[in-house]
Design an enzyme around this catalytic site. Structure first.
Site, PDB file in Angstrom:
ATOM      1  N   CYS A 233       0.839  -1.199   0.000  1.00  0.00           N
ATOM      2  CA  CYS A 233       0.000   0.000   0.000  1.00  0.00           C
ATOM      3  C   CYS A 233       0.879   1.256   0.000  1.00  0.00           C
ATOM      4  O   CYS A 233       1.500   1.578   1.030  1.00  0.00           O
ATOM      5  CB  CYS A 233      -0.921  -0.015   1.223  1.00  0.00           C
TER       6      CYS A 233
ATOM      7  N   CYS B 153      -0.388   4.061   2.384  1.00  0.00           N
ATOM      8  CA  CYS B 153      -0.218   3.740   3.813  1.00  0.00           C
ATOM      9  C   CYS B 153       1.251   3.894   4.227  1.00  0.00           C
ATOM     10  O   CYS B 153       1.537   4.374   5.315  1.00  0.00           O
ATOM     11  CB  CYS B 153      -0.619   2.298   4.117  1.00  0.00           C
ATOM     12  N   ASP B 154       2.177   3.448   3.382  1.00  0.00           N
ATOM     13  CA  ASP B 154       3.574   3.298   3.816  1.00  0.00           C
ATOM     14  C   ASP B 154       4.567   4.216   3.108  1.00  0.00           C
ATOM     15  O   ASP B 154       5.738   4.268   3.496  1.00  0.00           O
ATOM     16  CB  ASP B 154       4.027   1.842   3.607  1.00  0.00           C
TER      17      ASP B 154
END
Ligand code: NAP
Length: 311
Positions: free
Chosen positions: A135, A138-139
């Site tokens: 992701c 997300c990261d």
């Protein structure tokens, strides 16, 4: 007992919830994490009507959720661990971590969505969360000013490569063919981005690193050339698999585990319907998930009107 239980609060589940409440049914919508599903992890959504400037996936998900709340959809934030769907009364078994609960409903709409598929190369599992990610939104933050690679050539790979290029030093995309599967607009944006470099006809054969990712090994499928690359992060976007762990064995699935439905989104089990990314179909977009869910209520209403769900 609820009239309708919806399993999953992604775009499909939330749309089904809004339609079910507007039709006057009692509804419980089960979700184990944040509402929004995979859509909520999308940086920018440009192809959902009504947002000509685009909207972030998380913001769109919140708007769906507010819409559900406005119509009184009850969201149960518990993990569904199993479903008993063969009888007239459907049972939804959950686990909160502290307690196990069972809920009952007359009809069930499965809207469990899908999750990113693993590549299946050496060290991927061991380095997951230590440089291997599924992701970008997300990261990506953890790889600010670092060199990363992206694996895949679909919408998610190309859109997340563009997102990562905003913060990373460089983004190398390894794609197994020389033609991208992603939509043309994203292709153009990625191909003209100076920070994104494409390696065509190239597969990643191993992710390298001891405590964290230090690089990847690739093979050119045309020339056979094997090469080691130094990267800090490795983002894998090679498609999805359905979230079907809680489905009963009696539910008919295709060979990849997606629910088989008829034209009205009914499964092989009476009173059990399925919509969105967890069903067998060709196109998986937010708009198509929303479309499935808008249409399913016809058949659900008919089932309940004709007496389905009465013990
Ligand atoms: P996808 O469209 O299935 O693309 C997966 C990509 O990974 C393909 O390029 C595929 O290569 C590659 N791949 C698969 N297995 C591989 C392997 N073992 N090794 C190397 N490469 C491999 O998946 P997705 O990008 O996750 O998208 C999922 C669905 O969501 C799609 O229907 C997509 O259209 C939709 N989506 C749409 C949008 C949007 O409309 N903006 C945004 C996000 C997602 P090949 O091309 O050679 O098969």
């Amino acid at each position: 007992m609820y009239d309708i239980a919806i399993i999953g609060a992604g775009p499909a589940g939330m749309t089904a919830g809004i339609y079910a409440r507007r039709a006057g049914y009692t509804v419980a919508m089960f979700e184990m994490s944040m509402p929004g599903g995979q859509a909520a992890t999308t940086d920018q959504v440009e192809n959902f009507p009504g947002y000509p400037e685009g909207i972030s996936g998380s913001e769109l998900a919140m708007k769906f959720y507010e819409h559900c709340n406005a119509f009184g959809v009850q969201t149960v934030f518990e993990q569904v661990v199993s479903l008993e769907l063969e009888g007239e009364i459907k049972k939804i078994n959950t686990d909160t971590g502290m307690a196990r609960n069972t809920y009952e409903a007359k009809a069930v709409i499965l809207a469990t969505g899908a999750h990113p598929r693993m590549l299946g190369v050496p060290n991927e599992e061991r380095l997951r969360g230590k440089g291997v990610s599924y992701c970008g939104t997300c990261d990506g933050f953890f790889f600010r000013d670092k060199d990363v690679c992206v694996i895949g050539g679909g919408d998610v790979a190309v859109e997340d490569a563009i997102y990562l290029a905003n913060m990373c030093k460089s983004v190398t995309v390894f794609h197994r063919r020389e033609e991208l599967r992603a939509n043309k607009r994203s292709q153009e944006l990625a191909l003209s981005n100076d920070k994104i470099h494409f390696e065509w006809n190239t597969v990643v054969t191993a992710i390298n690193g001891e405590d964290k990712v230090s690089g990847v090994t690739t093979k050119n499928v045309k020339t056979g050339e094997v090469k080691d690359w130094t990267v800090d992060g490795c983002f894998v976007f090679v498609g999805n698999d359905p979230n079907n762990a809680c489905f009963p064995a009696a539910l008919s699935l295709d060979e990849r585990g997606y629910v088989l439905t008829d034209d009205a989104y009914a499964s092989n089990l009476p009173g059990v319907f399925a919509v969105g990314d967890c069903i067998h179909k060709n196109v998986r977009q937010i708009s198509t998930a929303v479309g499935d869910a808008g249409a399913v209520m016809n058949a659900v209403e008919r089932y309940l009107r004709e007496g389905g769900g009465h013990a």
